[in-house]
Design an enzyme around this catalytic site. Structure first.
Site, short mmCIF file in Angstrom:
data_model
loop_
_atom_site.label_atom_id
_atom_site.label_comp_id
_atom_site.label_asym_id
_atom_site.label_seq_id
_atom_site.Cartn_x
_atom_site.Cartn_y
_atom_site.Cartn_z
N THR A 161 0.87 -1.18 0.00
CA THR A 161 0.00 0.00 0.00
C THR A 161 0.90 1.23 0.00
O THR A 161 1.52 1.56 1.02
CB THR A 161 -0.92 0.03 1.25
OG1 THR A 161 -1.65 -1.20 1.30
CG2 THR A 161 -1.89 1.19 1.18
N LYS A 210 -7.93 1.63 -3.05
CA LYS A 210 -7.53 1.16 -1.71
C LYS A 210 -7.46 2.34 -0.73
O LYS A 210 -7.96 2.27 0.40
CB LYS A 210 -6.17 0.46 -1.81
CG LYS A 210 -5.45 0.21 -0.52
CD LYS A 210 -5.91 -1.04 0.18
CE LYS A 210 -5.19 -1.22 1.50
NZ LYS A 210 -5.77 -2.26 2.31
N LYS A 268 -0.41 5.26 8.55
CA LYS A 268 0.34 5.34 7.28
C LYS A 268 -0.64 5.48 6.09
O LYS A 268 -0.46 6.35 5.23
CB LYS A 268 1.18 4.08 7.08
CG LYS A 268 1.99 4.10 5.80
CD LYS A 268 2.45 2.73 5.35
CE LYS A 268 1.37 1.98 4.66
NZ LYS A 268 1.78 0.85 3.84
#
Ligand code: NAD
Length: 346
Positions: free
Chosen positions: A141, A220, A295
């Site tokens: 990611t 995402k 994050k």
């Protein structure tokens, strides 16, 4: 039979397609990044490849790579031949397919720098005469811009379609990675789907094709931004109700048949004891780490800024996760631990 869902083709319409067991088998694989997710994904991938195939694994944590290869050799019946690589370039040198699963953009960039510099050392003729293009599948990611930069570097280093880089971030957590039930959000040109999907379906149960390269990460990050906000709002609402004297199970049962229902209220409820299987009921152990949530939120904010999209709640949410993570009783725990940080009754 496993299913593939494509969301982008050319309109955003979900479509199912059966996974063809006759899809062409690829011979040489590399898997780089053997952490909580990658270790399990590489194990699943290797177990579903033919014994004539090879998988070379690499992690800066050499012990993890050695343990994995040992496990592949002794605990798994069949599967591809497994080897530990010396570095990322060594892993990828002869690979047709390279899968990467790394923490942050800087790790992904450094890894591809290493891989591409290895290719520079290979004779041009050898590079051009390989029977099939190399495919690079990044499951990390990271932000879409960094991902596009890496894709451009791959295209420049392997011109004439000899190298293709796609983004395939995933959801399903460590449990899904272990069970091989992950959902991948794929950013790739349509023409690569027949090549990439069968590989992802060896590590997961669903592939959502979101659009061209970078689109998987956009999807995402948008999802995880929503999750970041929902998680805090659920913790606040549950804390509020408990402070008003409501039984948390009663409150959750009301929310979960009402308009406030969401994944944090129903599946990952932050109040201990409300959902027995939720991390909150085991001292917030396991689950989706608060550091990873912070994050992903940071990456979503970065990508939103680049796109000129306003996220008025993001700064506050970011502050909540950051300060909660600094508290010893919350650090390293599931992100629903913000309920504890709020002073919620446990
Ligand atoms: P992790 O920190 O457990 O593992 C990362 C691994 O990468 C480590 O083993 C580390 O040693 C290795 N590494 C770091 N730099 C490297 C380099 N230069 N070369 C080789 N190896 C290197 O992380 P994770 O939980 O496995 O997550 C991986 C990615 O998947 C992250 O981007 C994360 O956001 C994403 N993700 C994680 C989850 C989850 O629940 N853990 C869920 C969905 C997505």
């Amino acid at each position: 039979m496993k299913n593939t869902i494509r969301l982008w083709r050319p309109a955003l319409r979900a479509q199912r397609r059966a996974f063809s067991s006759s899809s062409r088998r690829l011979d040489n694989y590399a898997f780089i990044g053997l952490g909580q997710m990658g270790y399990q994904m590489a194990r699943n991938l290797q177990s579903k490849l033919a014994p004539t195939d090879t998988i070379r694994v690499y992690d800066i944590n050499k012990a993890a790579a050695e343990r994995l290869v040992q496990e592949m050799k002794t605990q798994q019946a069949g599967g591809a031949a497994a080897q530990v690589a010396r570095n990322a370039g060594d892993a990828a040198r002869d690979a047709d397919t390279v899968v990467t699963c790394l923490p942050e953009p800087k790790h992904v960039k450094a890894t591809y720098d290493c891989i591409l510099s290895t290719y520079e050392g290979i004779q041009k003729g050898e590079l051009l005469t390989r029977p099939k293009p190399r495919v690079f599948i990044d499951c990390s990611t990271i932000d879409p811009t960094s991902s596009r930069e890496v894709a451009a570097a791959v295209t420049a280093a392997l011109p004439n379609g000899r190298g293709k880089f796609v983004d395939a971030p995933m959801s399903g957590g460590v449990v899904g990675a272990t069970a091989g039930t992950l959902t991948f959000m794929l950013g790739a040109p349509q023409c690569l789907l027949p090549r990439v999907e069968p590989i992802l379906l060896r590590m997961g149960k669903r592939v959502l094709h979101c659009g061209p390269q970078g689109a998987g990460l956009s999807a995402k990050l948008a999802n995880n931004y929503l999750l970041a906000i929902e998680n805090i709002a659920t913790a606040e609402a549950m804390n509020l109700g408990v402070k008003w004297g409501l039984d948390p199970k009663v409150l959750a049962s009301v929310i979960n048949v009402s308009t406030g229902k969401c994944w944090p209220s129903e599946i990952n409820n932050p109040v201990p004891g409300v959902v027995e299987t939720a991390p909150a009921s085991r001292d917030y152990e396991g689950g989706f780490g608060i550091g990873l949530m912070r994050k992903d939120l940071r990456l979503a904010m970065l990508a939103a800024k680049e796109a000129g999209a306003e996220l008025p709640l993001a700064d506050k949410a970011s502050e909540v996760y950051e300060t909660a993570e600094q508290q010893d009783s919350c650090k390293g725990r599931d992100f629903s631990v913000v309920y504890r940080w709020l002073g919620g009754k446990e």
